[in-house]
Design an enzyme around this catalytic site. Sequence first.
Site, PDB file in Angstrom:
ATOM      1  N   ARG A 146       0.836  -1.195   0.000  1.00  0.00           N
ATOM      2  CA  ARG A 146       0.000   0.000   0.000  1.00  0.00           C
ATOM      3  C   ARG A 146       0.874   1.249   0.000  1.00  0.00           C
ATOM      4  NH1 ARG A 146      -3.187  -2.271  -1.969  1.00  0.00           N
ATOM      5  NH2 ARG A 146      -5.352  -2.740  -1.462  1.00  0.00           N
ATOM      6  N   HIS A 154       0.247   0.394  -9.817  1.00  0.00           N
ATOM      7  CA  HIS A 154      -0.622  -0.452  -8.989  1.00  0.00           C
ATOM      8  C   HIS A 154      -1.147  -1.642  -9.796  1.00  0.00           C
ATOM      9  CE1 HIS A 154      -3.171  -0.205  -5.089  1.00  0.00           C
ATOM     10  NE2 HIS A 154      -3.018  -1.462  -5.464  1.00  0.00           N
ATOM     11  N   GLU A 208      -2.543   8.309  -5.704  1.00  0.00           N
ATOM     12  CA  GLU A 208      -2.878   7.439  -6.836  1.00  0.00           C
ATOM     13  C   GLU A 208      -4.143   7.946  -7.515  1.00  0.00           C
ATOM     14  OE1 GLU A 208      -2.996   3.254  -6.160  1.00  0.00           O
ATOM     15  OE2 GLU A 208      -1.016   3.189  -5.230  1.00  0.00           O
TER      16      GLU A 208
END
Length: 310
Positions: free
Chosen positions: A232, A282, A261
């Site tokens: 994360r 990601h 993000e």
Amino acid sequence: MPEIVITEFMDEAAVDRIRARHETLYDPQLVDRPDDLIAAVASASAIVVRNRTRVTAALLAAAPGLRCVGRLGVGLDNIDLDACKARDVTVYPASGANDVAVAEYVVTTALALLRRAYTATEDVIAGRWPRQQLIGREGQGKRLGLVGYGSIARQTAARARAFGFSIAAFDPFLPESDAAWADAQRLDLDDLLRTSDVVSLHVPLTDTTRHMIGADALSAMRSGAVLINSARGGVVDEAALADALREGKIAGAALDVFETEPLTAEAGRVFAGIANLILTPHIAGVTDESNVRVSRVTADNILRHLETRS
């Protein structure tokens, strides 16, 4: 009005299964239109999200009939779990469905960072021959240190052993008596950072883990070590990492997750010009195969909940 709202991309076969049984809105761009999202969930019994959709108290309030949330993945930091519990909304992560994808990403990236041989295509095309500069290292005989030793970390360890890595892990929540420790050395975080050649993070983002890899932790690592974060964004202090890489305190890093993000050009400037750095959007847990598995598991969870619970 839709009964099920899917806000980000999902395998089409799983979407079709849901559509065949419930009125469904599938709009992978809905996450980027917050006003439309609020309107869309007004009649929803279920919503399906990935990591970018924020399931907040405000969104839940806009969906008074919501009964469950399907998460196309396993991280839950984008979902207000307390607010869901207060409204009796069940949250279903796709546990285990993308473990292999993340594990393969970590091991592949670790080997690429150690070997350093895969960034010279343009030099070779141009007739340069940077052979000496690209002599790197092997995985054989190196230590992989896993911060967190849950299912993804264990899948990573299993694959890393095939390349000759020894395995150490830090996980204060896994009892010392757990069978998982049979083939991994149990260390505290300081010892793991100090002795590992590759450090890979496998922890959720919490108040405790935010910036757990900061300037002090990076200074504790070996100068030849590499860091991988596919867990994360926010677990790593990105500015401190950029400084450590520029100053040669560690030898390389890979980030698949970021504090902002999608990563903006402004936020990304901190990494400009750094060598032996891999940045990916990601994507560690998303492959063709894992997308099918994650979507299937999530569809099963949502359909089962809506059709078997009153």
